[in-house]
Design a protein around this motif. Structure first.
Motif, PDB file in Angstrom:
ATOM      1  N   ARG A  19      -0.046  -2.588   3.341  1.00  0.00           N
ATOM      2  CA  ARG A  19       0.005  -2.559   1.872  1.00  0.00           C
ATOM      3  C   ARG A  19       1.287  -3.232   1.374  1.00  0.00           C
ATOM      4  O   ARG A  19       1.267  -4.012   0.433  1.00  0.00           O
ATOM      5  CB  ARG A  19      -0.074  -1.118   1.372  1.00  0.00           C
ATOM      6  N   ARG A  23       1.695  -6.621  -0.941  1.00  0.00           N
ATOM      7  CA  ARG A  23       2.489  -6.653  -2.185  1.00  0.00           C
ATOM      8  C   ARG A  23       3.552  -7.749  -2.126  1.00  0.00           C
ATOM      9  O   ARG A  23       3.728  -8.509  -3.069  1.00  0.00           O
ATOM     10  CB  ARG A  23       3.216  -5.330  -2.381  1.00  0.00           C
ATOM     11  N   VAL A  34      -7.019  -8.090   0.457  1.00  0.00           N
ATOM     12  CA  VAL A  34      -6.560  -6.773   0.899  1.00  0.00           C
ATOM     13  C   VAL A  34      -7.695  -6.155   1.712  1.00  0.00           C
ATOM     14  O   VAL A  34      -8.645  -5.599   1.168  1.00  0.00           O
ATOM     15  CB  VAL A  34      -6.236  -5.895  -0.331  1.00  0.00           C
ATOM     16  N   VAL A  45      -5.175  -1.035  -4.138  1.00  0.00           N
ATOM     17  CA  VAL A  45      -4.060  -1.969  -3.887  1.00  0.00           C
ATOM     18  C   VAL A  45      -4.333  -3.304  -4.593  1.00  0.00           C
ATOM     19  O   VAL A  45      -3.460  -3.856  -5.275  1.00  0.00           O
ATOM     20  CB  VAL A  45      -3.849  -2.184  -2.365  1.00  0.00           C
TER      21      VAL A  45
END
Ligand code: NAD
Length: 259
Positions: A19, A23, A34, A45
């Motif tokens: 994650r 980002r 993702v 996310v």
């Protein structure tokens, strides 16, 4: 921005290290897929990144399932038209002494780490060869270099990823594909939080002792490695300009393992 216009697929990106890599890559300008088997997590996310003005899609796949990997990667190509970076990160842990380990549990851990890396690599290479290049990162571990008690299938799988990365580096070089491994020390993600009480039980010591004596004893500063530190290593390896940096493994562990 170090990854402007790059398209990246990150597996295991609904949680923890994956994650954070999703980002950080998005903030560095990448368009990010993702990927995870946790649908809710992957959607959350991706939605959070889109809300910040980044480009991201959720891709629901179990990396051990050949058909799901094919379909997932086809969705990335349909949406973004290319794939420049694969981060093969999805992973699980299983804490058990060897003499009590079932074949089923051994196979389950190896499948997520090794079958998952193979299936996503194969699909990524087919696209990267068509487009003339790409970068593949595998999430290894200090356990790619060192063994620990109670983690036989994990240690075995993480060592195996070094072999896969080196082979991809050789086969991929004529097509402009690089492959490298990131080897983090202990990072406080759900994967590690779960194993603290498990190891305490198995070793007959307290949770605090597991952290202090088992996880952090060999570090230079008694600190956990952070998700941000691992993501920064991923950006460095993925954005490295020349083909000189391939077939390598980079340890990010606060000095736990030195090479
Ligand atoms: P995590 O449990 O927080 O996240 C793992 C993610 O992988 C989860 O979202 C999970 O749903 C997903 N996943 C599991 N099996 C999957 C499958 N079959 N298909 C698709 N997705 C699947 O764990 P983490 O600590 O962020 O671990 C990420 C990677 O980093 C793993 O490969 C792990 O071995 C490696 N690693 C972790 C540490 C650490 O200390 N946390 C250290 C070194 C390496």
């Amino acid at each position: 921005m170090r990854l402007r216009e790059q398209v990246a697929l990150v597996t295991g990106a609904a949680s923890g290290i994956g994650r954070q890599i999703a980002r950080t890559f998005a903030r560095e300008g990448a368009r990010v897929a993702v990927a995870d088997l946790d649908r809710g997590g992957a959607e959350e996310v991706a939605a959070a990144l889109c809300a910040e003005g980044r480009q991201a899609i959720p891709v629901i796949m179990d990396v051990t399932d050949e058909a799901q990997v094919q379909t997932g990667i086809a969705r990335v190509l349909d949406t973004f038209g290319r794939m420049d970076i694969l981060v093969s990160n999805a992973g699980i842990q299983w804490v058990c002494p060897l003499e009590a380990l079932s074949l089923q549990d051994w196979r389950r851990v190896l499948a997520v780490h090794l079958d998952g890396a193979f299936l996503t690599t194969r699909a990524a290479l087919q696209q990267m060869y068509r487009q003339g290049g790409g970068s593949i990162l595998y999430m290894g571990s200090v356990h790619s270099k060192e063994a620990s008690r109670l983690k036989a299938p994990y240690v075995t799988a993480k060592h195996g990823l070094l072999g896969l990365a080196r082979t991809v580096a050789k086969e991929g070089a004529p097509h402009g594909v690089r492959a490298n491994v990131i080897c983090p020390g202990f990072v406080r993600t759900p994967l590690v939080e779960r194993q603290i009480p498990e190891q305490a039980r198995a070793l007959g010591i307290s949770a605090e002792a597991v952290v202090r004596e088992v996880m952090l004893r060999e570090t230079v500063d008694g600190e956990f490695t952070t998700m941000e530190e691992v993501a920064e290593a991923a950006v460095f390896l993925a954005s490295f300009e020349s083909r000189a940096l391939t077939g390598q493994s980079l340890v990010v562990s606060h000095g736990w393992f030195m090479q």
